[in-house]
Design a protein around this motif. Structure first.
Motif, PDB file in Angstrom:
ATOM      1  N   LEU A  77       0.883  -1.271   0.168  1.00 31.94           N
ATOM      2  CA  LEU A  77       0.047  -0.247   0.092  1.00 31.94           C
ATOM      3  C   LEU A  77       0.776   1.081   0.361  1.00 31.94           C
ATOM      4  O   LEU A  77       0.683   2.218  -0.631  1.00 31.94           O
ATOM      5  CB  LEU A  77      -0.345  -0.157   1.400  1.00 31.94           C
ATOM      6  N   VAL A  78       1.801   1.410   0.671  1.00 26.90           N
ATOM      7  CA  VAL A  78       3.031   2.532   0.702  1.00 26.90           C
ATOM      8  C   VAL A  78       4.254   1.680   0.853  1.00 26.90           C
ATOM      9  O   VAL A  78       4.345   0.622   1.344  1.00 26.90           O
ATOM     10  CB  VAL A  78       2.847   2.892   2.105  1.00 26.90           C
ATOM     11  N   PRO A  79       5.153   2.757   0.077  1.00 18.02           N
ATOM     12  CA  PRO A  79       6.454   1.961   0.278  1.00 18.02           C
ATOM     13  C   PRO A  79       7.165   2.042   2.161  1.00 18.02           C
ATOM     14  O   PRO A  79       6.844   2.500   2.884  1.00 18.02           O
ATOM     15  CB  PRO A  79       7.566   3.049  -0.404  1.00 18.02           C
ATOM     16  N   ALA A  80       8.191   0.726   2.012  1.00 18.53           N
ATOM     17  CA  ALA A  80       8.280   0.661   3.268  1.00 18.53           C
ATOM     18  C   ALA A  80       8.700   2.218   3.724  1.00 18.53           C
ATOM     19  O   ALA A  80       7.992   2.048   5.250  1.00 18.53           O
ATOM     20  CB  ALA A  80       9.617  -0.609   3.459  1.00 18.53           C
ATOM     21  N   LEU A  81       9.689   2.557   3.463  1.00 14.94           N
ATOM     22  CA  LEU A  81      10.095   4.535   4.921  1.00 14.94           C
ATOM     23  C   LEU A  81       9.322   5.159   4.515  1.00 14.94           C
ATOM     24  O   LEU A  81       9.420   6.295   5.232  1.00 14.94           O
ATOM     25  CB  LEU A  81      11.467   4.548   4.092  1.00 14.94           C
ATOM     26  N   GLU A  82       7.954   5.039   3.856  1.00 19.79           N
ATOM     27  CA  GLU A  82       6.738   5.816   4.046  1.00 19.79           C
ATOM     28  C   GLU A  82       5.915   5.531   5.217  1.00 19.79           C
ATOM     29  O   GLU A  82       4.852   6.283   5.289  1.00 19.79           O
ATOM     30  CB  GLU A  82       6.532   6.323   2.596  1.00 19.79           C
ATOM     31  N   SER A  83       6.396   4.091   5.352  1.00 19.62           N
ATOM     32  CA  SER A  83       5.032   3.693   7.222  1.00 19.62           C
ATOM     33  C   SER A  83       4.543   4.393   7.736  1.00 19.62           C
ATOM     34  O   SER A  83       3.559   5.174   8.232  1.00 19.62           O
ATOM     35  CB  SER A  83       5.472   1.977   7.124  1.00 19.62           C
ATOM     36  N   PHE A  84       5.486   5.618   8.269  1.00 16.16           N
ATOM     37  CA  PHE A  84       5.452   6.236   9.823  1.00 16.16           C
ATOM     38  C   PHE A  84       4.438   7.259   9.579  1.00 16.16           C
ATOM     39  O   PHE A  84       3.371   7.559   9.917  1.00 16.16           O
ATOM     40  CB  PHE A  84       6.834   6.860   9.709  1.00 16.16           C
ATOM     41  N   ASP A  85       4.740   8.318   8.015  1.00 14.45           N
ATOM     42  CA  ASP A  85       4.164   9.155   7.715  1.00 14.45           C
ATOM     43  C   ASP A  85       2.573   9.062   6.978  1.00 14.45           C
ATOM     44  O   ASP A  85       2.247   9.486   7.026  1.00 14.45           O
ATOM     45  CB  ASP A  85       4.538   9.802   5.864  1.00 14.45           C
ATOM     46  N   ALA A  86       2.310   7.935   6.819  1.00 12.58           N
ATOM     47  CA  ALA A  86       1.294   7.102   6.443  1.00 12.58           C
ATOM     48  C   ALA A  86       0.518   7.072   7.835  1.00 12.58           C
ATOM     49  O   ALA A  86      -0.864   7.698   8.331  1.00 12.58           O
ATOM     50  CB  ALA A  86       1.237   5.649   5.916  1.00 12.58           C
ATOM     51  N   VAL A  87       0.999   6.885   9.089  1.00 11.66           N
ATOM     52  CA  VAL A  87       0.812   6.546  10.235  1.00 11.66           C
ATOM     53  C   VAL A  87      -0.178   8.168  10.085  1.00 11.66           C
ATOM     54  O   VAL A  87      -1.035   8.292  11.065  1.00 11.66           O
ATOM     55  CB  VAL A  87       0.459   5.399  10.722  1.00 11.66           C
ATOM     56  N   SER A  88       1.334   8.827  10.663  1.00 13.74           N
ATOM     57  CA  SER A  88       1.258   9.709  11.081  1.00 13.74           C
ATOM     58  C   SER A  88       0.143  11.174  10.517  1.00 13.74           C
ATOM     59  O   SER A  88      -0.580  11.171  11.351  1.00 13.74           O
ATOM     60  CB  SER A  88       2.007  10.679  11.220  1.00 13.74           C
ATOM     61  N   GLN A  89      -0.094  10.772   8.973  1.00  8.31           N
ATOM     62  CA  GLN A  89      -0.991  11.814   8.784  1.00  8.31           C
ATOM     63  C   GLN A  89      -2.593  10.703   8.527  1.00  8.31           C
ATOM     64  O   GLN A  89      -3.789  11.977   8.430  1.00  8.31           O
ATOM     65  CB  GLN A  89      -0.424  12.266   6.744  1.00  8.31           C
TER      66      GLN A  89
END
Length: 366
Positions: A77-89
């Protein structure tokens, strides 16, 4: 090991950015709720990815289906290192990863995974649960709309694979070694050429001579990568990650919307997985090390005290710089360092002393 490098290749999947837009807030129907959890691990990756799935399944089963955690591996669903941003946002509800991946957000996130010459797995548990670490973690992650929980540990990692013996600091001069992050910066300060490589490139780089040495995780994962086929010197101990804590991060709005019982359930499932993954790594590493030594002829070597002493001094400098970023970073650093100072004397006369006693040459088994 900085697993993020291995994950870059796996996480950049076609259409990942477009897929991210399809994520939504938790589905709520008939009192049931679905939570989307993204991860920094490839699907089914041993230990890390399978542990994340186990945590998701625990929450689902323990809640009797009232909370369903659906896992999406890196790139799904999202690239690995975009996981934090996906949850944060708020486009995803949870992530499973390692907090030092987010050091670009704030360097103090390193303290909630591992820092060179820092705390062991047991000591990390003690600091976070009973030494004020969780409260500081909450303060830091709240700035990014996230609630963090310990959710796995690989234990102390190995020192790495080398194509020659390391007998003195001179042997590090110009050595091309794959070690990213804070550990890599430590080795640069003692003269090595530390570089970052994704996991999929490590074996061919060793094979071709592009690098002289590498670290990854420990015997279980190292055996799977086949490093023994191209280099035989396997060093211990690993200074860079003495107890690598993994994390489940929950969107703060989602977390606050859960009932107290649901929050407790997720906390206890995360605590359970934190213990289970650590136990699994200890069991698998022991069996894999036996295979490496007795089947594949790997030569186990210990770093000398002179080498470790120099690495330790450089580690203190690098970790201290992480604590200089701002007042919150300094507060986290001081808490961590003070806990480390206080726990070392007891560790010396407890687990370390027992391990030394157990290694004495007395007869024990039949």
């Amino acid at each position: 090991m900085k697993r993020r490098d291995f994950l870059k290749g796996a996480s950049i999947a076609a259409g990942a950015a477009a897929a991210a837009s399809t994520l939504s807030a938790p589905a709520i129907a008939s009192g049931k709720r679905e939570l989307k959890m993204v991860t920094t691990w490839p699907k089914g990756f041993p230990g890390l990815g399978t542990g994340a799935q186990r945590f998701a399944d625990k929450v689902t089963k323990a809640s009797d289906g009232q909370l369903t955690v659906k896992l999406y591996a890196a790139g799904e669903l999202v690239p690995a290192l975009e996981s934090f941003d996906a949850v944060s946002q708020g486009s995803a509800d949870m992530y499973h990863g390692a907090e030092y991946y987010w050091q670009g957000k704030h360097k103090a996130f390193n303290f909630f995974t591992a820092v060179p010459m820092g705390l062991t797995a047991n000591e990390m548990d003690a600091w976070v649960q009973h030494g004020g670490g969780q409260e500081l973690w909450d303060e830091l992650s709240a700035e990014f709309n996230v609630k963090g929980l310990m959710c796995g540990n690989t234990g102390v990692q190995m020192g790495g694979w080398f194509n020659k013996e390391i007998n003195s600091l001179e042997d590090y001069k110009g050595l091309k070694i794959r070690m990213p992050g804070l550990g890599g910066e430590v080795l640069r300060r003692i003269g090595a050429s530390a570089i970052t490589l994704p996991g999929g490139e490590i074996f061919p780089s060793l094979q071709s001579g592009a690098i002289d040495a590498t670290e990854w995780v420990g015997p279980w994962n190292d055996l799977a990568f086949g490093f023994y086929k191209v280099t035989k010197y396997y060093y211990w101990p690993g200074f860079h990650e003495p107890g690598s804590t993994l994390a489940a991060g929950v969107n703060k709005g989602v977390w606050d919307s859960l009932t107290p019982s649901q929050q407790t359930l997720i906390q206890e499932c995360a605590r359970s997985e934190n213990n289970e993954m650590y136990a699994e790594y200890n069991a698998r590493n022991a069996a894999a090390l036996d295979t490496l030594l007795n089947k594949h002829g790997v030569q186990l070597r210990q770093f000398s005290n002179d080498v470790l002493n120099a690495i330790g001094g450089a580690s203190g400098e690098v970790v201290g710089e992480v604590g200089d970023v701002d007042p919150l970073g300094a507060k986290i650093y001081n808490s961590f360092i003070n806990f480390r100072k206080n726990v070392i004397p007891y560790a010396k006369i407890s687990e370390r002393a027992y391990a030394d006693a157990r290694n004495l040459p007395f007869k024990y088994s039949k």
